[in-house]
Design an enzyme around this catalytic site. Structure first.
Site, PDB file in Angstrom:
ATOM      1  CB  CYS A   1     -65.406  13.366  -4.155  1.00  0.00           C
ATOM      2  SG  CYS A   1     -65.855  14.599  -2.908  1.00  0.00           S
TER       3      CYS A   1
ATOM      4  CB  CYS B   1      -0.909  -0.004   1.220  1.00  0.00           C
ATOM      5  SG  CYS B   1      -1.923  -1.496   1.345  1.00  0.00           S
TER       6      CYS B   1
END
Length: 601
Positions: A551, A111
């Site tokens: 409605c 790394c």
């Protein structure tokens, strides 16, 4: 593959080539570049170091500097040689493995690219350059320093954050969550039982994530049941065969290598007094008696510190999945299909060179799973959310993600398809009561979420008058109904509450907020001030709309993006109030340029 003469080496590789011929620290290259295909090159490296006594890093090892310019920016790797490189993993290195290719190198790149890691600023490394020529030199210089530290056994220094070895042979994206706090450490380290069975429950619809619900002895006596939320803590009919072992230390070989085969694992466990072969025989027999044919799981727990060199602070677990023990109907040519032979086959697996399938394990305790939050709440009040509409749903979801784990939802309404344009619920919940549906969603968001849906309005009138809710510390109203606020004022609260009301104005152009503390809710004051704000900030030219044919019923015009903005602001207001912010009344509103203004009412 062909070896390139100096005149054939691309110009961008010349500088690092000449430097390596003289050596960059202990790293040198005495042979030329190889071209494997267009734009893909490798350079054999030699590392010569003097390891300190007791260190396993080799004095002489082979590596490869690999450059692939097939993408932008070019990829640069340094990998160990298949024959002469270190065959074991060291700290700050990917897991060393052979892979399936025929390349002369192994997997297991050190790394080197993060300048904030151990090999970064603490050793004076500058950020990675942009141009390829400089990148190659920068990376080889860091690799040189990595080799020197590996030989000295100094890749981990006291005070560095503790990390775990990389997993080799990782199972197919399987994740196992466990719940371990610092307070749990003593339970494990002082326990006389060092092995048992663990109940794993699935938390993923794809079957890729599991949680360790509880830990038991081999005799099925409960040892530890973590404080999970409703989803993980609920009974489950599914069963995944799993055993656990508690070790004194992390099970590694050499500097930083996890066992790669069952044989290597068995040797480590034998040093701890654990017979893996015998445990496999017992587990396999138990699975066959219960007619379980799926692969088993092995979990290993051990105390770990927060920092290298510090005392242990909690227990961490690693797991091996896909342990294929002998099934009930298994047969092998040349052997009779008896239980004795099946136990023999299970013992043979424990002694074999078959590769292990390590599963990813994560600590899902609240203080670990919420480290990405800017500020996680310290208090954990029990919240009663009144109203599971668009605003209430998004506020509740945000609060749950930010660590408020105990929310009960009250709403008697049903989710309609028209709600989906701005609600946090989805099409699969249409026709379901909003409170139950939202609570189920909240319980899927965090491992410790304990939401409950109550599918009726609040407050309800009973024989003894209005119901109360004295087991809650926070009453959060998101109904936008003055009737509800007046109802809160009629309840004879027995203890002090934090009352919060959130509502968006017409068209969701603003968020009105109220908070007060006490054993009575001041409904007249709250409704008067909030109504005044609603009138002052009512947008013009926003007409009422009708939804569908039937409605005539006006619906509330508001965009999902605006609702989510105000839900985020509202959730932050709630968290601030829980943390002790002063009582407040006001409105956040959009200015003409869509910036957010604030006015107190």
């Amino acid at each position: 593959m062909k070896t390139l003469a100096d005149v054939d080496i691309p110009d961008v590789l010349h500088l690092v080539t000449s430097l390596l011929r003289n050596g960059i620290g202990p790293v040198s290259a005495l042979v030329g570049w190889n071209e494997w295909r267009k734009g893909f090159f490798s350079l054999p490296l030699t590392v010569n170091v003097a390891p300190l006594p007791g260190q396993s890093f080799p004095a002489d090892s082979g590596w490869h500097l690999i450059v692939s310019s097939g993408s932008y920016p070019a990829d640069v790797f340094i990998l160990p040689d298949r024959a002469t490189g270190p065959g074991m993993t060291f700290p700050h290195q990917g897991a060393v493995s052979a892979g399936t290719g025929k390349d002369p190198w192994l997997f297991g790149e050190p790394c080197l690219t993060d300048p904030t890691a151990i090999l970064g600023d603490s050793y004076g490394a500058a950020p990675e350059p942009v141009d390829l020529s400089s990148r190659l030199i920068w990376k080889v210089e860091r690799f040189s320093r990595w080799c020197e530290l590996a030989a000295a056994g100094c890749l981990h220094r006291p005070g560095d954050h503790f990390e775990f070895p990389p997993l080799s042979g990782v199972s197919d994206h399987v994740t196992i969550g466990f719940y371990e706090t610092e307070a749990d450490l003593a339970r494990w380290t002082q326990a006389s039982t060092k092995s048992g069975v663990v109940r794993l429950v699935s938390v993923s619809s794809a079957g890729k994530a599991f949680a360790a619900q509880c830990w038991r002895t081999l005799e099925d006596k409960l040892i530890h049941a973590p404080d999970w939320g409703a989803l993980i803590g609920s009974p489950s009919v599914g069963e995944i065969p799993a055993i656990w072992f508690l070790l004194d230390d992390i099970p590694i070989i050499g500097a930083w290598q996890l066992p790669r085969t069952y044989r290597e694992l068995g040797d480590i466990l034998a040093a701890a007094g654990i017979d893996l072969a015998e445990n496999f025989a017992i587990l396999g027999q138990s699975m066959r008696k219960r007619n379980i044919s799926q692969p088993a799981v092995i979990m290993f727990g051990f105390p770990v510190p927060r920092y290298f060199g510090a005392a242990p602070s909690r227990v961490h677990w690693l797991a091996i999945s896909d342990v294929r023990l002998t099934r009930k109907n298994s047969a092998r040519q040349g052997f009779r299909p008896t239980e004795e032979n099946r136990q023999r086959f299970d013992r043979e697996l424990a002694l074999s060179g078959k590769l292990l399938a390590w599963a990813k394990c994560e600590n899902w305790a609240p203080d670990q799973i919420r480290t990405r939050l800017r500020i996680a709440p310290t208090a954990q009040p029990k919240v009663l959310l009144l109203g599971a509409g668009a605003l209430g749903g998004h506020v509740a979801e945000t609060l749950t993600r930010m660590g408020v784990s105990r929310i009960d939802v009250r709403d008697g309404d049903v989710l309609a398809a028209g709600n989906l344009c701005r609600h946090s619920l989805d099409l699969g919940m249409v026709g379901v009561k909003k409170a139950s549906a939202l609570a189920a969603r909240l319980n899927r968001i965090q491992p410790d979420a304990q939401a409950r849906g109550i599918d009726k309005s609040f407050p309800m009138m009973g024989y003894d008058g209005l119901e109360t809710a004295d087991d809650y510390e926070v009453i959060l109203d998101c109904t936008a109904e003055n009737k509800l606020l007046r109802g809160l004022s009629m309840i004879p609260w027995k203890s002090e509450k934090l009352f919060i009301s959130l509502s968006v104005n017409w068209g969701a152009q603003g968020l009105m907020f109220w908070s007060s503390r006490g054993s009575a809710f001041p409904a007249i004051d709250a409704t008067t001030r909030l109504e005044a704000l609603a009138r002052r900030f009512r947008p013009e030219k926003l007409e009422e709309r009708i939804e569908g044919i039937g409605c005539w019923h006006p619906v509330f015009p508001a965009d999902a993006a605006d609702i989510q903005v105000w839900a985020g602001m509202g959730a932050r207001f709630v968290l601030n109030q829980i943390a002790g912010a002063p009582e407040a009344c006001g409105i956040y509103f959009f200015n003409e340029d869509r910036t957010i203004g604030l006015e107190h009412g």
